[in-house]
Design a protein around this motif. Structure first.
Motif, PDB file in Angstrom:
ATOM      1  N   ASP A 290       0.813  -0.916  -0.145  1.00  0.00           N
ATOM      2  CA  ASP A 290       0.227   0.182   0.199  1.00  0.00           C
ATOM      3  C   ASP A 290       1.140   1.052  -0.104  1.00  0.00           C
ATOM      4  OD1 ASP A 290      -2.056   1.801  -0.276  1.00  0.00           O
ATOM      5  OD2 ASP A 290      -2.884   0.815   2.027  1.00  0.00           O
ATOM      6  N   SER A 291       0.759   1.836  -1.157  1.00  0.00           N
ATOM      7  CA  SER A 291       2.790   3.209  -0.919  1.00  0.00           C
ATOM      8  C   SER A 291       2.154   3.930  -2.353  1.00  0.00           C
ATOM      9  CB  SER A 291       3.283   2.108  -2.630  1.00  0.00           C
ATOM     10  OG  SER A 291       3.933   0.979  -1.247  1.00  0.00           O
ATOM     11  N   GLY A 292       2.337   5.146  -1.428  1.00  0.00           N
ATOM     12  CA  GLY A 292       1.827   5.646  -1.765  1.00  0.00           C
ATOM     13  C   GLY A 292       3.432   6.913  -2.276  1.00  0.00           C
ATOM     14  N   ILE A 293       3.418   7.049  -4.444  1.00  0.00           N
ATOM     15  CA  ILE A 293       4.705   7.244  -4.733  1.00  0.00           C
ATOM     16  C   ILE A 293       3.927   8.605  -5.419  1.00  0.00           C
ATOM     17  CG2 ILE A 293       5.858   6.803  -7.134  1.00  0.00           C
ATOM     18  CD1 ILE A 293       5.351   3.442  -6.115  1.00  0.00           C
ATOM     19  N   ASN A 294       5.256   9.843  -5.985  1.00  0.00           N
ATOM     20  CA  ASN A 294       5.057  10.652  -5.840  1.00  0.00           C
ATOM     21  C   ASN A 294       6.313  11.247  -6.318  1.00  0.00           C
ATOM     22  OD1 ASN A 294       5.601  13.731  -6.046  1.00  0.00           O
ATOM     23  ND2 ASN A 294       4.115  13.462  -6.310  1.00  0.00           N
ATOM     24  N   GLU A 295       6.072  10.667  -8.323  1.00  0.00           N
ATOM     25  CA  GLU A 295       7.554  11.480  -9.628  1.00  0.00           C
ATOM     26  C   GLU A 295       8.091  13.110  -9.907  1.00  0.00           C
ATOM     27  OE1 GLU A 295       9.871   9.024 -13.001  1.00  0.00           O
ATOM     28  OE2 GLU A 295       8.529   8.051 -11.722  1.00  0.00           O
ATOM     29  N   THR A 296       8.766  13.476  -9.505  1.00  0.00           N
ATOM     30  CA  THR A 296       8.509  15.102 -10.439  1.00  0.00           C
ATOM     31  C   THR A 296       9.462  14.349 -10.947  1.00  0.00           C
ATOM     32  OG1 THR A 296       8.005  15.461  -8.323  1.00  0.00           O
ATOM     33  CG2 THR A 296       8.881  17.197  -9.820  1.00  0.00           C
TER      34      THR A 296
ATOM     35  N   VAL B  91      11.818  10.828  -6.881  1.00  0.00           N
ATOM     36  CA  VAL B  91      11.515   9.589  -6.669  1.00  0.00           C
ATOM     37  C   VAL B  91      10.746   9.578  -5.026  1.00  0.00           C
ATOM     38  CG1 VAL B  91       9.926   7.657  -7.113  1.00  0.00           C
ATOM     39  CG2 VAL B  91      11.333   8.957  -8.410  1.00  0.00           C
ATOM     40  N   ALA B  92       9.657   9.771  -4.276  1.00  0.00           N
ATOM     41  CA  ALA B  92       9.213   9.114  -3.142  1.00  0.00           C
ATOM     42  C   ALA B  92       8.561   8.688  -2.925  1.00  0.00           C
ATOM     43  CB  ALA B  92       9.353  11.004  -2.272  1.00  0.00           C
ATOM     44  N   VAL B  93       8.216   7.540  -1.720  1.00  0.00           N
ATOM     45  CA  VAL B  93       7.697   6.283  -2.062  1.00  0.00           C
ATOM     46  C   VAL B  93       7.168   6.491  -0.372  1.00  0.00           C
ATOM     47  CG1 VAL B  93       7.388   3.542  -1.858  1.00  0.00           C
ATOM     48  CG2 VAL B  93       8.891   5.014  -3.520  1.00  0.00           C
ATOM     49  N   ASN B  94       6.260   6.360   0.031  1.00  0.00           N
ATOM     50  CA  ASN B  94       5.730   6.303   1.433  1.00  0.00           C
ATOM     51  C   ASN B  94       4.786   4.994   1.239  1.00  0.00           C
ATOM     52  OD1 ASN B  94       6.917   8.575   3.000  1.00  0.00           O
ATOM     53  ND2 ASN B  94       5.690   9.897   0.944  1.00  0.00           N
ATOM     54  N   ASN B  95       5.199   3.991   2.484  1.00  0.00           N
ATOM     55  CA  ASN B  95       3.836   3.067   2.883  1.00  0.00           C
ATOM     56  C   ASN B  95       3.152   3.589   3.509  1.00  0.00           C
ATOM     57  OD1 ASN B  95       3.019   0.298   3.720  1.00  0.00           O
ATOM     58  ND2 ASN B  95       3.613   0.648   5.918  1.00  0.00           N
ATOM     59  N   GLU B  96       1.620   3.249   3.404  1.00  0.00           N
ATOM     60  CA  GLU B  96       0.523   3.385   3.956  1.00  0.00           C
ATOM     61  C   GLU B  96      -0.259   2.870   4.670  1.00  0.00           C
ATOM     62  OE1 GLU B  96      -1.456   6.231   0.418  1.00  0.00           O
ATOM     63  OE2 GLU B  96       0.227   7.762   0.259  1.00  0.00           O
TER      64      GLU B  96
ATOM     65  N   VAL C 218       2.803  -6.134   4.146  1.00  0.00           N
ATOM     66  CA  VAL C 218       3.746  -7.560   4.224  1.00  0.00           C
ATOM     67  C   VAL C 218       4.933  -6.364   3.579  1.00  0.00           C
ATOM     68  CG1 VAL C 218       4.546  -9.203   3.373  1.00  0.00           C
ATOM     69  CG2 VAL C 218       1.857  -8.893   3.915  1.00  0.00           C
ATOM     70  N   ASP C 219       4.632  -5.685   2.590  1.00  0.00           N
ATOM     71  CA  ASP C 219       6.161  -5.439   2.078  1.00  0.00           C
ATOM     72  C   ASP C 219       6.311  -3.400   2.361  1.00  0.00           C
ATOM     73  OD1 ASP C 219       8.279  -4.651   0.691  1.00  0.00           O
ATOM     74  OD2 ASP C 219       7.477  -4.975  -1.646  1.00  0.00           O
ATOM     75  N   LYS C 220       7.035  -3.066   3.655  1.00  0.00           N
ATOM     76  CA  LYS C 220       6.343  -1.728   3.995  1.00  0.00           C
ATOM     77  C   LYS C 220       8.242  -0.972   2.843  1.00  0.00           C
ATOM     78  CE  LYS C 220       4.464  -2.985   8.367  1.00  0.00           C
ATOM     79  NZ  LYS C 220       5.168  -4.833   8.158  1.00  0.00           N
ATOM     80  N   VAL C 221       7.581  -0.408   2.024  1.00  0.00           N
ATOM     81  CA  VAL C 221       8.600   0.633   1.783  1.00  0.00           C
ATOM     82  C   VAL C 221       8.503   1.923   1.830  1.00  0.00           C
ATOM     83  CG1 VAL C 221       9.747   0.469  -1.011  1.00  0.00           C
ATOM     84  CG2 VAL C 221       8.672  -1.116  -0.246  1.00  0.00           C
ATOM     85  N   SER C 222       9.848   2.756   1.741  1.00  0.00           N
ATOM     86  CA  SER C 222       9.414   4.082   2.597  1.00  0.00           C
ATOM     87  C   SER C 222      10.972   4.408   1.756  1.00  0.00           C
ATOM     88  CB  SER C 222       8.717   4.485   3.661  1.00  0.00           C
ATOM     89  OG  SER C 222       7.638   4.346   4.037  1.00  0.00           O
TER      90      SER C 222
END
Length: 321
Positions: free
Chosen positions: A52-58, A87-92, A97-101
């Protein structure tokens, strides 16, 4: 934002272009286990989603291009582009299971060049060179699976364009494209996996015809070979890039006919793609009973589209069976 300026230097007409681009993508990516379209989050042994990831790419880009003709039969287009990606990745989800930030950033300068020789007005010979890139999935980069955010692509083209009749254009192009890393989609983790470097080469043949803006037609055929070039895949005979098209064909015929204040429009188009590899060890003539891992084929297909309609001012009514 793009600015173009025309000038003259040593008697040569020059057209200079400068530009800046800013782009931002905000992505919500989730992967849940489910049964009969019902999510199983909270069931025994399934605390929450897989991701469950929020991804912001500029992306910030600046580019410059110079277009000039030192002779009536010779034209050059030279340019360069600078791209910066963050790019910023935030686990929400605390139960994912996969907490990527994390955060990653990279940049690249991409030169580009074109030379066009026109022996006669209706015949062009051209050569193109350029660098570009695709961005790898930031999640795999943060997890350590990918090695770089930007995967560089370098392309070369040589070709010719012939205009034997008014409204008719025929082109043939040979191309080569080297990419430092491919991406493969992993549906089980809703992410991508970086693979080795690849090389694509082939030819593209196109024809276009426009008769007084009433009748138009086009046809295109592309033949391509896409293969991995790293030593491991070559040694294990697994060089095919999966699902990469090997032969594609498209053609279309259309018409526009004014009738008073209205315009009748219609078109017929066909698109076709040949069988292509579904596994890296693909072989179109694999022998039955082979002891090696079986190769799989992605079956080709052909699509036919037709439409007919009526246009008035900015309004259009179209029927597509």
């Amino acid at each position: 934002i793009r600015v173009t300026h025309k000038s003259k230097w040593a008697g040569i007409d020059m057209r200079s272009t400068f530009g800046v681009q800013v782009r931002d993508d905000s992505i919500e990516s989730q992967l849940h286990r489910d049964e009969a379209r019902v999510r199983l989050d909270g069931m025994p042994g399934i605390p929450g989603p897989i991701t469950d990831s929020g991804i912001n790419e500029t992306e910030l880009s600046m580019y410059a291009e110079e277009d000039f003709r030192p002779a009536p039969w010779l034209r050059f287009v030279l340019g360069a582009r600078f791209d910066r990606i963050d790019v910023a990745v935030n686990n929400e989800s605390p139960v994912a299971v996969d907490k990527v930030s994390g955060y990653e950033g990279a940049q690249q300068v991409s030169p580009k060049a074109t030379a066009i020789v026109s022996p006669v007005k209706s015949w062009d010979l051209f050569a193109n060179y350029g660098r570009g890139f695709h961005s790898n999935d930031a999640r795999t980069l943060i997890e350590g699976s990918a090695t770089t955010l930007i995967a560089t692509a370098t392309g070369y083209e040589v070709g010719t364009t012939l205009r034997p009749l008014r409204g008719l254009s025929l082109s043939a192009v040979a191309f080569l494209l080297d990419i430092t890393s491919e991406l493969t989609i992993d549906g089980d983790t809703a992410s991508t996996t970086p693979a080795g470097p690849t090389e694509r080469y082939g030819g593209e043949f196109t024809g276009r015809y426009n008769f007084d803006d009433h009748i138009f037609a086009d046809v295109a055929f592309v033949a391509t070979r896409a293969q991995y070039t790293d030593a491991y895949d070559i040694a294990h005979d697994t060089t095919n890039v999966t699902l990469a098209p090997r032969r594609t064909f498209s053609a279309g015929l259309g018409a526009r006919q004014p009738v008073g204040k209205f315009t009748l429009i219609g078109s017929l188009r066909v698109r076709s793609i040949a069988d292509r590899p579904a596994t890296q060890n693909w072989s179109p003539s694999e022998q039955v009973g082979s002891l090696s891992a079986p190769s799989l084929t992605a079956t080709g297909f052909t699509m036919v589209d037709a439409e007919a309609g009526l246009r008035w001012n900015r309004f259009e009514l179209v029927l597509m069976p």
